[in-house]
Every structure is written in C-alpha cells, then in structure tokens.
Design an enzyme around this catalytic site. Sequence first.
Site, PDB file in Angstrom:
ATOM      1  N   SER A 183       0.789  -1.166  -0.097  1.00 36.59           N
ATOM      2  CA  SER A 183       0.101   0.002   0.047  1.00 36.59           C
ATOM      3  C   SER A 183       0.907   1.118  -0.085  1.00 36.59           C
ATOM      4  O   SER A 183       1.925   1.274   0.699  1.00 36.59           O
ATOM      5  CB  SER A 183      -0.941  -0.118   1.282  1.00 36.59           C
ATOM      6  OG  SER A 183      -1.590   1.068   1.421  1.00 36.59           O
ATOM      7  N   THR A 184       0.237   2.354  -0.703  1.00 42.68           N
ATOM      8  CA  THR A 184       1.203   3.382  -0.888  1.00 42.68           C
ATOM      9  C   THR A 184       0.279   4.628  -0.845  1.00 42.68           C
ATOM     10  O   THR A 184      -0.717   4.566  -1.656  1.00 42.68           O
ATOM     11  CB  THR A 184       2.021   3.567  -2.098  1.00 42.68           C
ATOM     12  OG1 THR A 184       2.921   2.288  -2.192  1.00 42.68           O
ATOM     13  CG2 THR A 184       2.635   4.778  -2.220  1.00 42.68           C
ATOM     14  N   GLY A 185       0.588   5.609  -0.104  1.00 39.16           N
ATOM     15  CA  GLY A 185      -0.037   6.664   0.189  1.00 39.16           C
ATOM     16  C   GLY A 185       0.582   8.111   0.055  1.00 39.16           C
ATOM     17  O   GLY A 185       1.721   8.026  -0.342  1.00 39.16           O
ATOM     18  N   LYS A 186      -0.304   9.259   0.355  1.00 38.58           N
ATOM     19  CA  LYS A 186       0.687  10.224   0.243  1.00 38.58           C
ATOM     20  C   LYS A 186       1.479  10.582   1.294  1.00 38.58           C
ATOM     21  O   LYS A 186       2.253  11.764   1.168  1.00 38.58           O
ATOM     22  CB  LYS A 186      -0.427  11.649   0.242  1.00 38.58           C
ATOM     23  CG  LYS A 186      -1.386  11.684   1.324  1.00 38.58           C
ATOM     24  CD  LYS A 186      -2.481  12.978   1.329  1.00 38.58           C
ATOM     25  CE  LYS A 186      -3.237  12.739   2.125  1.00 38.58           C
ATOM     26  NZ  LYS A 186      -4.258  13.911   2.258  1.00 38.58           N
ATOM     27  N   GLU A 187       1.342   9.992   2.466  1.00 41.66           N
ATOM     28  CA  GLU A 187       2.176  10.074   3.662  1.00 41.66           C
ATOM     29  C   GLU A 187       3.091   9.088   3.804  1.00 41.66           C
ATOM     30  O   GLU A 187       3.923   9.211   4.697  1.00 41.66           O
ATOM     31  CB  GLU A 187       1.203  10.508   4.892  1.00 41.66           C
ATOM     32  CG  GLU A 187       0.134   9.435   5.241  1.00 41.66           C
ATOM     33  CD  GLU A 187      -0.622   9.675   6.535  1.00 41.66           C
ATOM     34  OE1 GLU A 187      -0.976   8.702   7.178  1.00 41.66           O
ATOM     35  OE2 GLU A 187      -0.775  10.843   6.785  1.00 41.66           O
ATOM     36  N   VAL A 243       3.422   1.068   3.567  1.00 44.15           N
ATOM     37  CA  VAL A 243       3.100   0.128   4.120  1.00 44.15           C
ATOM     38  C   VAL A 243       3.830  -1.251   3.540  1.00 44.15           C
ATOM     39  O   VAL A 243       3.338  -1.750   2.432  1.00 44.15           O
ATOM     40  CB  VAL A 243       1.608  -0.234   4.412  1.00 44.15           C
ATOM     41  CG1 VAL A 243       1.336  -1.218   5.533  1.00 44.15           C
ATOM     42  CG2 VAL A 243       1.177   1.196   4.764  1.00 44.15           C
ATOM     43  N   LYS A 294       4.685   0.716   8.652  1.00 45.74           N
ATOM     44  CA  LYS A 294       4.251   1.748   8.076  1.00 45.74           C
ATOM     45  C   LYS A 294       5.408   2.788   8.188  1.00 45.74           C
ATOM     46  O   LYS A 294       5.870   3.112   9.267  1.00 45.74           O
ATOM     47  CB  LYS A 294       2.989   2.387   8.659  1.00 45.74           C
ATOM     48  CG  LYS A 294       2.504   3.481   7.849  1.00 45.74           C
ATOM     49  CD  LYS A 294       1.104   4.107   8.586  1.00 45.74           C
ATOM     50  CE  LYS A 294       0.652   5.081   7.770  1.00 45.74           C
ATOM     51  NZ  LYS A 294      -0.708   5.464   8.380  1.00 45.74           N
ATOM     52  N   ASP A 322      -9.899  12.910   8.288  1.00 42.77           N
ATOM     53  CA  ASP A 322      -9.395  12.502   6.958  1.00 42.77           C
ATOM     54  C   ASP A 322     -10.355  11.341   6.807  1.00 42.77           C
ATOM     55  O   ASP A 322     -10.025  10.505   5.954  1.00 42.77           O
ATOM     56  CB  ASP A 322      -8.063  12.229   6.679  1.00 42.77           C
ATOM     57  CG  ASP A 322      -7.757  12.196   5.153  1.00 42.77           C
ATOM     58  OD1 ASP A 322      -8.546  12.629   4.179  1.00 42.77           O
ATOM     59  OD2 ASP A 322      -6.820  11.454   4.769  1.00 42.77           O
TER      60      ASP A 322
END
Length: 516
Positions: A266-270, A273, A293, A409
């Site tokens: 998983s990849t997000g803006k912050e 993982v 994370k 959020d």
Amino acid sequence: MATNEAYENPWFKKQPLRSSESCSLQNVMDEELAKTLQGGEENRIQFQAADVNMNEDVNQTCDKDYLLAQILQNDVNQTCDNDYILAQMLQNQYDFEHDQSLELEEKKLNGENGKVTVSYNRYRCMHPVDKESYRENRLILDTPIDEVYYKDEENTTNTSLNKKKVITTKHDYDICCRKNTKSMETKFPPNFRCGDLNVTAAEVKIPNHVYNSLKQHSFREVRQSHRLHEKKEHSTHEQALDEKTRLLMYKLVNNGTLENVGGCFSTGKEACVFYAMGGKIEDKDLPAECAIKVYKTTLNEFKNRDDYIKDDFRFKDRFSKQNPRKIVRLWAEKETHNLRRLQAAAIHCPQPLCLRKHILVMSFIGLNHRPAPKLKEAQLSYSDVINAYNQCLQVMKTMYSEAHLVHADLSEYNILWHENKIWIIDVSQAVDRSHPKWAQFLLRDCRNIYRFFEQRSIKDIKSPIEIFNFVTELNISAKSDEEFLQMVYLQTSKADDIDIFKLQEMRRNVNEVDSE
C-alpha cells in the site's frame, strides 16, 4: 806479459787471467807460446763483439716499441678530436632548436601588436653571431618546430616597446581569450564537456563574458547533481527507502522483533506500508503477520501537516517546522497515540506494536498474506452497504464521545472491510476535540461519508449536517455551512467557558490513555 787482472766477459762473471810464468826471451819467441797468446787474444775479441751485437739488438727492439706507441697515441688523439667535434655539432644543433622553440613561444604570447612583450633572452643558449654563422654554414636545415607547452612561471616581461610603440596589457582581448581557453581545462569541473580545445590549426578564443557564463553554468550543474543525489539518499519517495530507514528495518530484524520483511502492498501520500512476519519484543510474541508503516520524509505531497499538529496540545511544544524529519517522527508518534485511544474506545483499528522514529509496526488487517480491501474497492451487497453505513456513523460517534478524537480525513479510502466489519486506518492526522478546527474537520468527514453512500443508493440517508448532529449530539440547523460552523463554535466555546476545569480533567484522562 803476464798479469793477474781479470778479463771482461758479458755472459759470465769476471774471471782472473791465467798467470804466466816468467820466461825468457827465447821462450817468448817460442812458436807455441805465440800461438797460445794469439788464441787468447782472439777469444777476447770474440767476446767483445758478441756484447756489442746484443746491445744493438736490444736498442733496435726498444725503438720499434716506441714507434708503435707513438702511432697508437696519434690514432687516439685523432679519434678524440673527432668525438669532440661531433659533440660540438650535436650541442650546437640542440641549442639552435631550443632557441627556435623560444622564438615560437614568444610569437605566440606576444601576438602581432603587443604593447607589453614577453622575452626569453635570458634562457637562450646561442649568441646571435654564432646563430647566424650556424645558419650560413647550413649545418642543419632551418625548419619550424612543433609548438611545445611551457609553464607561465618562466615568462619574463620585457618593458621595452616594440617597433610600432604600442603597449599591450593583460587586458588585451587576444591574451584574455587565450587565457580563458587554457583555464577551461583546469578550473572547470572534470565532468564538464568543453570539447577539444587543443586545436593547433585554428586557435579557440573564448571572450570573458562567455567564459563567465560557462563557469557559472558548470557550477550550477554540479550543485544540481549533488542536490538530486542527496534527495535520493535522504528521503523516502515512491516505495524507495533511504539508507537510515533500511538500517532501522535491519535492526528490527536482527533483534528478533521481526522475522522478515516483505514487499510493499500500500502506498499513500504520507507513507508506504510493507508486509512483515512478527517475532518477539521483550519475551512477548507478536502476531504472525504484521504491517510496517514507513512515513515519507519528503513533504512535497502533504504540505499542510502543521495544520494538524501545531495546535494539538499534546505536540504543541515539540513542533518545529524547520526540521522535516522531526515533523515526520511526531507524525508517527501521533498516530501511535491515536490508535491507542481508538483501542481504548473498542474501535476496530490496527494494533500499534513498536515505534522506531518514523517506522511504525502494527498488526496486519487481512488474511493469508492478503490485506483487507478498502471500502472503495470492496464488493459489497446492498445489505453489507447498509451495515457499513450504520457502522460508520456509530464509529464516528464513539470516536468523538469516548476517544475525544476527530478523524479529519475519514473517507472510503481510509476504511477497510474485513470480517463484515469496518476498520479505521490512517489516524495520524486525527485531532483532539480541543483543536480550533475540529468542527471544520468533522463536517468534512461527514460530507465524505454522505457522498460515498449516496452513490450506493441508500434510502433515508442523512445529510452531512444531520450526521454532524448525530455524532456531536447537538441540534443545530443552518442554511449554509459557514453559518452552521459559527453556531457550533459559539455553543462549544460557551460550554468550555462554563466548565473549563472539566476540560482540563478530560485532557489529563486522555494523557493517561496515551501513556498506557
């Protein structure tokens, strides 16, 4: 006449003459005596002749050796004279070529119309008279010699004016252009591509303004390359781990906290993982499946982090916008505290297991190495959608009333669907109810939930303001969102003014929950 004197013999020692007895005249006149005396005289004469012949032979031999020695000496002198003449010829040729190279160097430095000329008279080897005679005799051909590089320290300035009486200074255009061309090979960075400047057929002349522009451009390129390299090594971006982050993960594996580390799921803006297998922490077994994370140290994608952390009373004194890595560590620490609050309020969320700077180890939400799908990606039936909607409203109310948090959020991307239940993730930006913008964040969460479930065609769905009133247990109605928020802040501020001691007690209770 008989005597006792010894006669001379060159081959033998001196022997005494035989003594003759005195005789009478008759005996002298005797024939036998005469023969005897005659024989002795002949022997003496023979011995003297033999001695003279031997001396002549010895003298003749010595004369021959002397003549041979003289001939050899004459040959040696003649040979030495030839070598000396050859050495003089070679030395004259070398001196002539050396002086010619100096003349070429002078012409190159002085140019045609030089005001200040450079002279190498001090370093010349041949006198001008000898040089002219050398050319007249044509001992060697007067041919040009290839230009040779000489050091500038050997140059001496001649203050005498040339025939045209024009003074050449160091600011002369041609001299500056030549110096700039030579400096490009030594003063520019080694990776700068300046081409082949050693051109003998046509000289390359670089003016001062071109040289300065190229120099600034070269150093700008070097700084840019260093900046890109430093950014690549000291930041985590797009699933890439920097050296410090890899070292922290290796330490977690070496001390037995984790068995191994898998890939990124998983990849997000912050953050990114990663999947991992759990080990032990202080003789306490961790879950078999864990999630790591890793928060990104670059703030390009999430620039407004300070809005969520600088006004939080838990981190207000520790906030520093000057150091991005410290902000990331506070961000990871804040999510750890928020997850503990959610667990204390019996809300389904990942369990925080270990925190190392900007790396957070949590329990894995999923089964058999497969992470649980997000609410946006989950394939739900109509009954499951209604169940998820009711659970969302209840979780938001419990989070506000018992955990004293606002997610800030909350959307279908931060909610997982696992075992027919919703799981709340990504609570690093969650704020306390004492935050000045808590109502604005909560109203935004209500809009996100309303928009998602409205697209799923749920009947009797509540509006964002109705969801807000359900969560906060308020009864406020307004025509616009701005008016609604003003009324909310007025009511909450009055309540805080009336019961300020209760608010302080609530904060102490929250700190106790965080320390557990």
